[in-house]
Design a protein around this motif. Structure first.
Motif, PDB file in Angstrom:
ATOM      1  N   SER A  27      -9.125   5.558  13.730  1.00 45.34           N
ATOM      2  CA  SER A  27      -9.494   6.295  12.529  1.00 45.34           C
ATOM      3  C   SER A  27      -8.295   7.023  11.939  1.00 45.34           C
ATOM      4  O   SER A  27      -8.075   7.039  10.743  1.00 45.34           O
ATOM      5  N   ASP A  28      -7.467   7.617  12.832  1.00 41.58           N
ATOM      6  CA  ASP A  28      -6.274   8.330  12.370  1.00 41.58           C
ATOM      7  C   ASP A  28      -5.321   7.384  11.683  1.00 41.58           C
ATOM      8  O   ASP A  28      -4.713   7.695  10.664  1.00 41.58           O
ATOM      9  N   THR A  29      -5.162   6.175  12.252  1.00 39.88           N
ATOM     10  CA  THR A  29      -4.259   5.192  11.662  1.00 39.88           C
ATOM     11  C   THR A  29      -4.740   4.794  10.288  1.00 39.88           C
ATOM     12  O   THR A  29      -3.966   4.694   9.331  1.00 39.88           O
ATOM     13  N   ALA A  30      -6.072   4.542  10.197  1.00 39.88           N
ATOM     14  CA  ALA A  30      -6.631   4.149   8.908  1.00 39.88           C
ATOM     15  C   ALA A  30      -6.414   5.249   7.888  1.00 39.88           C
ATOM     16  O   ALA A  30      -6.092   5.004   6.730  1.00 39.88           O
ATOM     17  N   SER A  31      -6.599   6.505   8.369  1.00 39.73           N
ATOM     18  CA  SER A  31      -6.421   7.635   7.465  1.00 39.73           C
ATOM     19  C   SER A  31      -4.985   7.706   6.970  1.00 39.73           C
ATOM     20  O   SER A  31      -4.724   7.978   5.806  1.00 39.73           O
ATOM     21  N   THR A  32      -4.035   7.436   7.894  1.00 35.75           N
ATOM     22  CA  THR A  32      -2.626   7.450   7.516  1.00 35.75           C
ATOM     23  C   THR A  32      -2.334   6.365   6.488  1.00 35.75           C
ATOM     24  O   THR A  32      -1.607   6.567   5.525  1.00 35.75           O
ATOM     25  N   ASP A  33      -2.928   5.175   6.693  1.00 30.59           N
ATOM     26  CA  ASP A  33      -2.717   4.071   5.772  1.00 30.59           C
ATOM     27  C   ASP A  33      -3.209   4.414   4.373  1.00 30.59           C
ATOM     28  O   ASP A  33      -2.677   3.930   3.384  1.00 30.59           O
ATOM     29  N   LYS A  34      -4.238   5.240   4.300  1.00 32.30           N
ATOM     30  CA  LYS A  34      -4.831   5.587   3.013  1.00 32.30           C
ATOM     31  C   LYS A  34      -4.336   6.936   2.510  1.00 32.30           C
ATOM     32  O   LYS A  34      -4.956   7.552   1.652  1.00 32.30           O
ATOM     33  N   LYS A  35      -3.221   7.389   3.047  1.00 32.87           N
ATOM     34  CA  LYS A  35      -2.669   8.686   2.686  1.00 32.87           C
ATOM     35  C   LYS A  35      -2.491   8.811   1.179  1.00 32.87           C
ATOM     36  O   LYS A  35      -2.020   7.909   0.521  1.00 32.87           O
ATOM     37  N   GLU A  36      -2.856   9.946   0.659  1.00 32.34           N
ATOM     38  CA  GLU A  36      -2.696  10.231  -0.761  1.00 32.34           C
ATOM     39  C   GLU A  36      -1.206  10.298  -1.109  1.00 32.34           C
ATOM     40  O   GLU A  36      -0.423  10.938  -0.415  1.00 32.34           O
ATOM     41  N   VAL A  37      -0.824   9.630  -2.157  1.00 31.41           N
ATOM     42  CA  VAL A  37       0.571   9.621  -2.603  1.00 31.41           C
ATOM     43  C   VAL A  37       0.714  10.582  -3.775  1.00 31.41           C
ATOM     44  O   VAL A  37       0.045  10.434  -4.801  1.00 31.41           O
ATOM     45  N   LYS A  38       1.583  11.585  -3.614  1.00 29.49           N
ATOM     46  CA  LYS A  38       1.796  12.577  -4.666  1.00 29.49           C
ATOM     47  C   LYS A  38       2.965  12.140  -5.548  1.00 29.49           C
ATOM     48  O   LYS A  38       4.081  11.946  -5.063  1.00 29.49           O
ATOM     49  N   ILE A  39       2.686  11.981  -6.835  1.00 33.79           N
ATOM     50  CA  ILE A  39       3.707  11.494  -7.763  1.00 33.79           C
ATOM     51  C   ILE A  39       3.906  12.496  -8.889  1.00 33.79           C
ATOM     52  O   ILE A  39       2.957  12.960  -9.513  1.00 33.79           O
ATOM     53  N   VAL A 234      12.604   7.946  -5.448  1.00 31.10           N
ATOM     54  CA  VAL A 234      12.096   8.331  -4.127  1.00 31.10           C
ATOM     55  C   VAL A 234      13.264   8.873  -3.316  1.00 31.10           C
ATOM     56  O   VAL A 234      14.423   8.766  -3.723  1.00 31.10           O
ATOM     57  N   ARG A 235      12.954   9.466  -2.158  1.00 27.43           N
ATOM     58  CA  ARG A 235      14.038   9.843  -1.249  1.00 27.43           C
ATOM     59  C   ARG A 235      14.669   8.567  -0.700  1.00 27.43           C
ATOM     60  O   ARG A 235      13.978   7.549  -0.500  1.00 27.43           O
ATOM     61  N   THR A 236      15.961   8.591  -0.480  1.00 22.71           N
ATOM     62  CA  THR A 236      16.691   7.396  -0.049  1.00 22.71           C
ATOM     63  C   THR A 236      16.069   6.744   1.178  1.00 22.71           C
ATOM     64  O   THR A 236      16.009   5.519   1.285  1.00 22.71           O
ATOM     65  N   GLU A 237      15.539   7.559   2.072  1.00 25.15           N
ATOM     66  CA  GLU A 237      14.942   7.018   3.310  1.00 25.15           C
ATOM     67  C   GLU A 237      13.655   6.240   3.053  1.00 25.15           C
ATOM     68  O   GLU A 237      13.172   5.517   3.923  1.00 25.15           O
ATOM     69  N   ASP A 238      13.091   6.391   1.831  1.00 25.75           N
ATOM     70  CA  ASP A 238      11.805   5.760   1.525  1.00 25.75           C
ATOM     71  C   ASP A 238      11.915   4.558   0.594  1.00 25.75           C
ATOM     72  O   ASP A 238      10.911   4.074   0.068  1.00 25.75           O
ATOM     73  N   ASP A 240      12.279   1.516   1.126  1.00 25.24           N
ATOM     74  CA  ASP A 240      11.596   0.307   1.597  1.00 25.24           C
ATOM     75  C   ASP A 240      10.117   0.553   1.897  1.00 25.24           C
ATOM     76  O   ASP A 240       9.448  -0.302   2.484  1.00 25.24           O
ATOM     77  N   ASN A 241       9.604   1.703   1.491  1.00 24.77           N
ATOM     78  CA  ASN A 241       8.198   2.021   1.731  1.00 24.77           C
ATOM     79  C   ASN A 241       7.305   1.030   0.971  1.00 24.77           C
ATOM     80  O   ASN A 241       7.388   0.921  -0.253  1.00 24.77           O
ATOM     81  N   GLU A 242       6.468   0.317   1.694  1.00 29.26           N
ATOM     82  CA  GLU A 242       5.660  -0.746   1.090  1.00 29.26           C
ATOM     83  C   GLU A 242       4.637  -0.196   0.093  1.00 29.26           C
ATOM     84  O   GLU A 242       4.352  -0.838  -0.924  1.00 29.26           O
ATOM     85  N   THR A 243       4.069   0.967   0.372  1.00 26.36           N
ATOM     86  CA  THR A 243       3.101   1.550  -0.554  1.00 26.36           C
ATOM     87  C   THR A 243       3.760   1.909  -1.877  1.00 26.36           C
ATOM     88  O   THR A 243       3.215   1.654  -2.955  1.00 26.36           O
ATOM     89  N   TYR A 244       4.971   2.462  -1.793  1.00 22.70           N
ATOM     90  CA  TYR A 244       5.688   2.827  -3.016  1.00 22.70           C
ATOM     91  C   TYR A 244       6.063   1.574  -3.810  1.00 22.70           C
ATOM     92  O   TYR A 244       6.021   1.571  -5.045  1.00 22.70           O
TER      93      TYR A 244
END
Length: 272
Positions: A27-39, A234-238, A240-244
């Protein structure tokens, strides 16, 4: 070997606990996958387009929370400090300048829109009518000042030393056949200075509130190939973030392109 009733019950409870714990982990993993993205966006066209992106993203299971700003400083500061996940409000030269001057670890990951700068006049109907000594207002900040000079160069009114550079200043003008008088003003004030100037280089975000449409009312205007296309940062570390990356793809999709073209009618252009 037979287990006593108490031992069997204990083992059953342990097994149930393990299953429950595993279930909680999933459940925690699923929740992380669906994390709200603040733009972060600025008020106006960027916010209006992002409202449409929010609807499209929701269809793909991505929840976007739009945070609106009224200045150009806070969105990058908030992103660097991790109060935002991504922002969409600035063009590439502005981002490059901020990164260079403030040392922020930010990087662009895709183009959004262009708010084209135009040359406006209450005195002339065509650039060919411009007379010697005409007063031309350009923004006094380095990024938009250079942008205005490049636009004047494209209109063949001046020539810059390096030909084409987003770092140009008034001192880089090497040819000025009409002896134009360059007047540097705050970008937000230029649209209101048209009665006092012969020509004025106005950013779209200031032109529209002044009742000016860059496509209809200007003598010349930037096109979608302008180096001043707005970008996602985005921040340089992000990077390659697939969601972004998905958010960028949604922004650059046909439904969003259609919205931009129909809603803004040429005053704002898709840069993709």
């Amino acid at each position: 070997m037979k287990l006593s009733l108490s031992k069997a019950l204990a083992l059953t409870l342990i097994a149930a606990a393990i299953i429950f714990t595993a279930g909680c982990g999933s459940s925690d993993t699923a929740s992380t996958d669906k994390k709200e993205v603040k733009i972060g966006v600025t008020a106006g066209p960027h916010a209006e387009v992002m409202d449409e992106v929010v609807k499209e993203a929701a269809k793909q299971g991505i929840t976007l929370k739009v945070v609106e700003f009224n200045d150009y400083v806070q969105p990058n500061t908030a992103l660097a400090q991790k109060d935002l996940d991504i922002n969409s409000f600035q063009h590439q030269p502005y981002l490059d300048n901020i990164v260079k001057k403030q040392g922020l670890n930010l990087k662009s990951i895709g183009k959004t829109i262009i708010l084209p700068m135009g040359v406006f006049s209450h005195k002339y109907k065509n650039l060919s009518d411009v007379t010697s000594g005409a007063r031309v207002a350009i923004p006094n900040d380095p990024t938009n000042g250079a942008r205005a000079l490049l636009l004047l160069q494209a209109a063949k009114l001046i020539k810059l030393q390096d030909g084409k550079t987003v770092d140009a200043t008034v001192q880089d003008i090497v040819e000025n056949p009409k002896d134009l008088q360059i007047v540097e003003l705050d970008a937000a004030q230029i649209a209101r200075s048209l009665d006092d100037m012969d020509l004025a280089c106005v950013n779209t975000n200031y032109a529209i509130p002044a009742g000016l449409n860059p496509q209809k009312d200007s003598l010349t205007v930037e096109d979608k190939n302008s180096p001043y296309a707005n970008v996602f940062a985005v921040r340089t570390e992000d990077t390659d973030n697939e969601t972004y990356k998905k958010i960028v793809a949604i922004y650059q999709s046909e439904p969003i392109r259609k919205f931009i073209e129909e809603h803004f009618r040429g005053s704002v252009l898709p840069a993709f």
